[in-house]
Design a protein around this motif. Sequence first.
Motif, PDB file in Angstrom:
ATOM      1  N   ALA A  40       0.830  -1.206   0.000  1.00  0.00           N
ATOM      2  CA  ALA A  40       0.000   0.000   0.000  1.00  0.00           C
ATOM      3  C   ALA A  40       0.863   1.255   0.000  1.00  0.00           C
ATOM      4  CB  ALA A  40      -0.924  -0.016   1.210  1.00  0.00           C
ATOM      5  N   ARG A  41       1.910   1.249   0.809  1.00  0.00           N
ATOM      6  CA  ARG A  41       2.794   2.420   0.869  1.00  0.00           C
ATOM      7  C   ARG A  41       3.591   2.592  -0.417  1.00  0.00           C
ATOM      8  NH1 ARG A  41       5.194   1.962   7.086  1.00  0.00           N
ATOM      9  NH2 ARG A  41       3.165   2.181   8.135  1.00  0.00           N
ATOM     10  N   PHE A  42       4.073   1.482  -0.966  1.00  0.00           N
ATOM     11  CA  PHE A  42       4.813   1.558  -2.226  1.00  0.00           C
ATOM     12  C   PHE A  42       3.895   2.035  -3.343  1.00  0.00           C
ATOM     13  CE2 PHE A  42       6.240  -0.248  -6.245  1.00  0.00           C
ATOM     14  CZ  PHE A  42       7.579   0.141  -6.270  1.00  0.00           C
ATOM     15  N   ASP A  43       2.681   1.532  -3.359  1.00  0.00           N
ATOM     16  CA  ASP A  43       1.718   1.914  -4.390  1.00  0.00           C
ATOM     17  C   ASP A  43       1.429   3.406  -4.328  1.00  0.00           C
ATOM     18  OD1 ASP A  43      -0.243   0.737  -6.445  1.00  0.00           O
ATOM     19  OD2 ASP A  43      -1.575   1.933  -5.182  1.00  0.00           O
ATOM     20  N   ARG A  44       1.229   3.906  -3.117  1.00  0.00           N
ATOM     21  CA  ARG A  44       0.901   5.319  -2.946  1.00  0.00           C
ATOM     22  C   ARG A  44       2.097   6.223  -3.241  1.00  0.00           C
ATOM     23  NH1 ARG A  44      -2.348   6.798   2.370  1.00  0.00           N
ATOM     24  NH2 ARG A  44      -3.795   5.479   1.204  1.00  0.00           N
ATOM     25  N   ALA A  45       3.295   5.758  -2.885  1.00  0.00           N
ATOM     26  CA  ALA A  45       4.477   6.604  -3.037  1.00  0.00           C
ATOM     27  C   ALA A  45       5.090   6.538  -4.429  1.00  0.00           C
ATOM     28  CB  ALA A  45       5.537   6.218  -2.000  1.00  0.00           C
ATOM     29  N   VAL A  46       4.947   5.389  -5.110  1.00  0.00           N
ATOM     30  CA  VAL A  46       5.632   5.188  -6.392  1.00  0.00           C
ATOM     31  C   VAL A  46       4.655   4.923  -7.528  1.00  0.00           C
ATOM     32  CG1 VAL A  46       7.341   3.805  -7.628  1.00  0.00           C
ATOM     33  CG2 VAL A  46       7.669   4.294  -5.195  1.00  0.00           C
ATOM     34  N   PHE A  47       3.914   3.830  -7.402  1.00  0.00           N
ATOM     35  CA  PHE A  47       3.092   3.385  -8.528  1.00  0.00           C
ATOM     36  C   PHE A  47       2.057   4.420  -8.957  1.00  0.00           C
ATOM     37  CE2 PHE A  47       3.445  -1.476  -8.995  1.00  0.00           C
ATOM     38  CZ  PHE A  47       4.006  -1.314 -10.247  1.00  0.00           C
TER      39      PHE A  47
ATOM     40  N   VAL B 169       1.803   6.272 -12.519  1.00  0.00           N
ATOM     41  CA  VAL B 169       0.643   5.982 -13.362  1.00  0.00           C
ATOM     42  C   VAL B 169      -0.097   7.273 -13.705  1.00  0.00           C
ATOM     43  CG1 VAL B 169      -1.660   4.941 -13.348  1.00  0.00           C
ATOM     44  CG2 VAL B 169       0.311   3.602 -12.620  1.00  0.00           C
ATOM     45  N   THR B 170      -0.248   8.144 -12.729  1.00  0.00           N
ATOM     46  CA  THR B 170      -0.928   9.417 -12.966  1.00  0.00           C
ATOM     47  C   THR B 170      -0.181  10.249 -14.008  1.00  0.00           C
ATOM     48  OG1 THR B 170      -1.773   9.439 -10.691  1.00  0.00           O
ATOM     49  CG2 THR B 170      -1.767  11.534 -11.887  1.00  0.00           C
ATOM     50  N   ALA B 171       1.152  10.308 -13.898  1.00  0.00           N
ATOM     51  CA  ALA B 171       1.959  11.041 -14.876  1.00  0.00           C
ATOM     52  C   ALA B 171       1.838  10.403 -16.261  1.00  0.00           C
ATOM     53  CB  ALA B 171       3.420  11.066 -14.428  1.00  0.00           C
TER      54      ALA B 171
ATOM     55  N   THR C 175       0.389  12.271 -19.534  1.00  0.00           N
ATOM     56  CA  THR C 175       1.346  12.541 -20.612  1.00  0.00           C
ATOM     57  C   THR C 175       0.889  11.969 -21.943  1.00  0.00           C
ATOM     58  OG1 THR C 175       3.162  12.523 -19.007  1.00  0.00           O
ATOM     59  CG2 THR C 175       3.742  12.277 -21.335  1.00  0.00           C
ATOM     60  N   PHE C 176       0.365  10.749 -21.925  1.00  0.00           N
ATOM     61  CA  PHE C 176      -0.001  10.074 -23.166  1.00  0.00           C
ATOM     62  C   PHE C 176      -1.518   9.993 -23.314  1.00  0.00           C
ATOM     63  CE2 PHE C 176       4.146   8.419 -21.908  1.00  0.00           C
ATOM     64  CZ  PHE C 176       4.880   8.594 -23.076  1.00  0.00           C
ATOM     65  N   PRO C 177      -2.024  10.272 -24.510  1.00  0.00           N
ATOM     66  CA  PRO C 177      -3.478  10.183 -24.731  1.00  0.00           C
ATOM     67  C   PRO C 177      -3.958   8.738 -24.634  1.00  0.00           C
ATOM     68  CG  PRO C 177      -2.326  10.547 -26.804  1.00  0.00           C
ATOM     69  CD  PRO C 177      -1.301  10.698 -25.719  1.00  0.00           C
TER      70      PRO C 177
END
Length: 271
Positions: A83-90, A94-96, A100-102
């Motif tokens: 959960a912490r890795f997902d929130r801090a990294v993934f 993913v949002t970026a 960035t890409f359509p």
Amino acid sequence: MTLRTLLSSLATRMALLLLLFVVLAGCGATRQAPEHTLAETSFRVPKSRAIDAQDAQRIEQESMLYVYDPLERMNRLTYNFNARFDRAVFVPVVTAYQKTFPRSVRTGVSNFIGNLNEVPHLANSALQANQNKVNTTIIRLFTNTVLGVGGLFDVATDLGFEREDEDFGQTLSVWGVPDGAYIVLPFYGPSNARDTAGTAGDMVFSYYQMEYLFDIAGVSDHALARNINTGVRALNSRSEVPFRYYTTDTPFEYDILRFAYTRARVLQALD
């Protein structure tokens, strides 16, 4: 004030304090549990209010959300790490990626990876001796590779040939291997003993598949290509899953996800 008056006042106060002490002691005695004050008779049977360990286990197993999870303490620690890795990294990556890409580009990437995955799907369908799934996967692989420009477009689905997502864990299930204990894998998430072995098998198959494709494509730096392939696959997989940790507004998120994964795998085995 005379000495006699002073002594009389002190005696009065001591008497009042003694009376107060007796009253408080009496109140404390009345707080004793009633069953301890009753006379012993043949009708009174000592009984503990504590739930027996076997009864507690039976109640747990009869719960709708019960899943065999002997490693729960370790699994919950891994769940919190994920959960912490997902929130801090993934999630930020993913949002970026999504900003960035359509969507058309992301869909093309997803289709291309899906077409690569048809090869292990085909292998597992064959290992399961399921001719219908073998035929469907062959049609999908040929159609999307040729008409879908190497898999960038999912033409096969538009023609009515749905993807058969068969993995080695499902293959083991078809041949009678039980689920085993529930396991939460680092980064991967929910699994069980059988599916963990299946994931390892799929990873080995995918490794040799990509090494073969790298050779065909003339890629000289296999290590770099391997890392890029792993990163893009992980990014694509996470971007297709809307689930976010600790957003379900329930303290039983771990239990619900554990149950949902287990039931989903049972339904996939029946498909």
